[in-house]
Design an enzyme around this catalytic site. Structure first.
Site, short mmCIF file in Angstrom:
data_model
loop_
_atom_site.label_atom_id
_atom_site.label_comp_id
_atom_site.label_asym_id
_atom_site.label_seq_id
_atom_site.Cartn_x
_atom_site.Cartn_y
_atom_site.Cartn_z
N GLN A 171 0.81 -1.21 0.00
CA GLN A 171 0.00 0.00 0.00
C GLN A 171 0.85 1.27 0.00
OE1 GLN A 171 -2.83 -1.64 3.33
NE2 GLN A 171 -3.85 0.08 2.34
N HIS A 172 0.20 2.37 -0.31
CA HIS A 172 0.68 3.74 -0.07
C HIS A 172 1.79 4.24 -1.00
CE1 HIS A 172 -1.64 3.49 3.59
NE2 HIS A 172 -0.81 2.64 4.16
N ASP B 194 -2.40 -4.75 -0.02
CA ASP B 194 -2.07 -6.05 0.57
C ASP B 194 -2.95 -6.42 1.76
OD1 ASP B 194 -0.91 -4.11 2.17
OD2 ASP B 194 1.12 -4.90 2.01
#
Length: 481
Positions: free
Chosen positions: A81-82, A239
């Protein structure tokens, strides 16, 4: 190997260090082929990876799967992520991606919180208070430190978006991963134009948010992948949302993931908004919500303590009043970014094994404190806590979680839950099922259940007391030069 009973699907887990691909029988959940390839992360002040490494690793992992990948009818990508991926007009990376664990944007996180209405504004608007892991803070950091890269950027993507787009040729994302950016409004489920304007990001540069169950596209034929042309591509997701799918988690069931960092989360039908910043109000990949809390210090920190003591990680001993807060990398939950590890209560008769047990206790204490905030008030505490991640099969971890939670603990036998969740999402495209229902049909959460034991309230209270008393020391910046 016996023939598959149903169509084959591919689930991908593109994590920080490697990319894994599973070819799964959509009827039974049986893994018929798998592959894995590594990628590198920069060291030093930042954490960066060239996104083209992810693509090369995906290609290698799929080729390891052989003919089974060619027979697959659908594919889905779960990813870290991110991360901030910036692409030029030709779709090539402008610079290496800034990863989730690149915390150089901590000043921008604080600044954005203050500039736009404070923590309550962000929690109500996006579901989360900005942290240095979030994509919006990384974009603000890039604009401040590398304005030429911002000017060259013609598309902004998350890691899983980048891989999905290279498969389909279309810029798409999903609500689960979009909810971790800091510029997706959880109340309206749309990009937040005020936040985007504040950080100078044109919404035209962002991918289309594909709805759960919608087809993101089909595999194009302009690259050397072992897919048939026209293979369906699912939206993919981040995820944590993929792992929740992989477990088939129902609302109210708690999950604790023991990895380098620790996470606790649960599926909820209520939109979360925690102004304290402890709980990130993520969306899940189905249409519900995935309130999640993350600690920075989990298995890696405990293993470091074991190494310092010259012990095997399982060599714990009970019966001590020593407290060890293993905040070796600072800490996010509790929010103590400047903290270092703290040891209190050391005596002549304290053993090395007792010190190691205290490290386990300190790590689990942080996760359980966050778990109480993640779960809905009506969640059933007698339900088993699902324990996943690299530490979940360790006896010391299992027993510490049981003792400090007072709950039964279930350890799913299935591994690679992110890739299995992506595979379930791909299978849902073919069958029209809810991906979580697919995973439940596959029985991915099956595993031994460890009975509940009496909760160790004394240890919990002692750790909480030390943490409270030591707060001024833990908040003081540490000179690491």
């Amino acid at each position: 190997m016996s023939a598959a009973e149903g169509p084959l699907v591919v689930g991908v887990d593109s994590s920080t260090q490697s990319t894994k691909a599973l070819v799964v029988d959509a009827s039974t959940g049986r893994v018929v082929a798998s592959g894995q390839a590594p990628h590198t992360v920069s060291s030093g002040a930042g954490r960066e990876t060239d996104p083209r490494q992810w693509w090369d690793a995906l290609c290698e992992a799929l080729h390891q799967c052989g003919e089974a990948a060619h027979e697959a009818a659908a594919v889905s990508v779960g990813g870290q992520q991110h991360g901030l991926v910036t692409l030029n007009r030709q779709g090539e990376p402008v610079r290496p991606a800034l990863l989730w664990n690149d915390v150089r944007s901590a000043p921008q996180a604080r600044g954005l919180t203050e500039e736009l209405g404070g923590a309550k504004f962000w929690a109500e608007r996006t579901g989360s208070v900005p942290a240095a892991s979030f994509t919006v803070t990384k974009w603000a950091w890039l604009a401040e430190h590398e304005p030429e890269a911002v000017r060259a950027t013609k598309a902004v993507r998350l890691p899983h978006d980048y891989l999905t787009e290279r498969l389909t040729g279309q810029g798409t994302t999903d609500r689960g991963d979009a909810s971790g950016t800091g510029w997706w409004a959880s109340r309206t489920e749309a990009y937040d134009e005020e936040i985007l304007a504040h950080v100078g990001l044109d919404p035209a540069l962002l991918p289309r948010v594909v709805r759960p169950g919608e087809i993101a596209g089909t595999v194009r034929d302009s690259h050397d992948l072992p897919f048939s042309k026209g293979t369906l591509v699912a939206p993919g997701t981040g995820d944590n949302a993929a792992a929740a799918l992989g477990l088939g988690v129902r609302p109210g069931v708690a999950v604790m993931s023991l990895g380098t960092s620790g996470t606790v989360y649960a599926v909820s039908q209520r939109r979360p908004a925690d102004p304290s910043g402890t709980v990130a109000g993520f969306a899940d990949a189905r249409g519900d919500w995935l309130p999640l809390a993350c600690t920075l210090n989990c298995t890696l920190a405990v293993d470091r303590v074991a190494a310092l003591l010259g012990l095997d990680r399982e060599a714990v001993e009970p019966g001590t009043a020593v407290t060890l807060l293993p905040y070796l990398d600072g800490e996010r939950t509790p929010n103590l970014p400047n903290a270092s590890g703290l040891l209190h209560g050391l005596r002549h008769d304290t053993t090395a094994g007792q010190l190691l047990q205290a490290a386990y206790d300190g790590a689990v204490h942080s996760l359980l404190g966050a778990l109480d905030l993640v779960l809905d008030e009506d969640a059933d505490p007698s339900e088993p806590l699902l324990l996943i991640g690299g530490g979940a099969r360790g006896t010391a971890w299992q027993q510490t979680v049981r003792r400090l939670s007072g709950r039964p603990v279930q350890v799913p036998e299935a591994r690679e839950l992110v890739a299995l969740g992506a595979a379930a999402q791909a299978a849902g495209l073919l069958t029209g099922e809810d991906p979580a229902a697919v995973a439940r049909r596959w029985d991915t959460a099956a595993g031994p259940v460890l009975d509940a034991v009496e909760r160790d309230q004394e240890t919990l209270a002692r750790i909480a007391g030390v943490l409270s008393d030591a707060a001024p020391l833990l908040e003081r910046p540490t000179d690491t030069d």
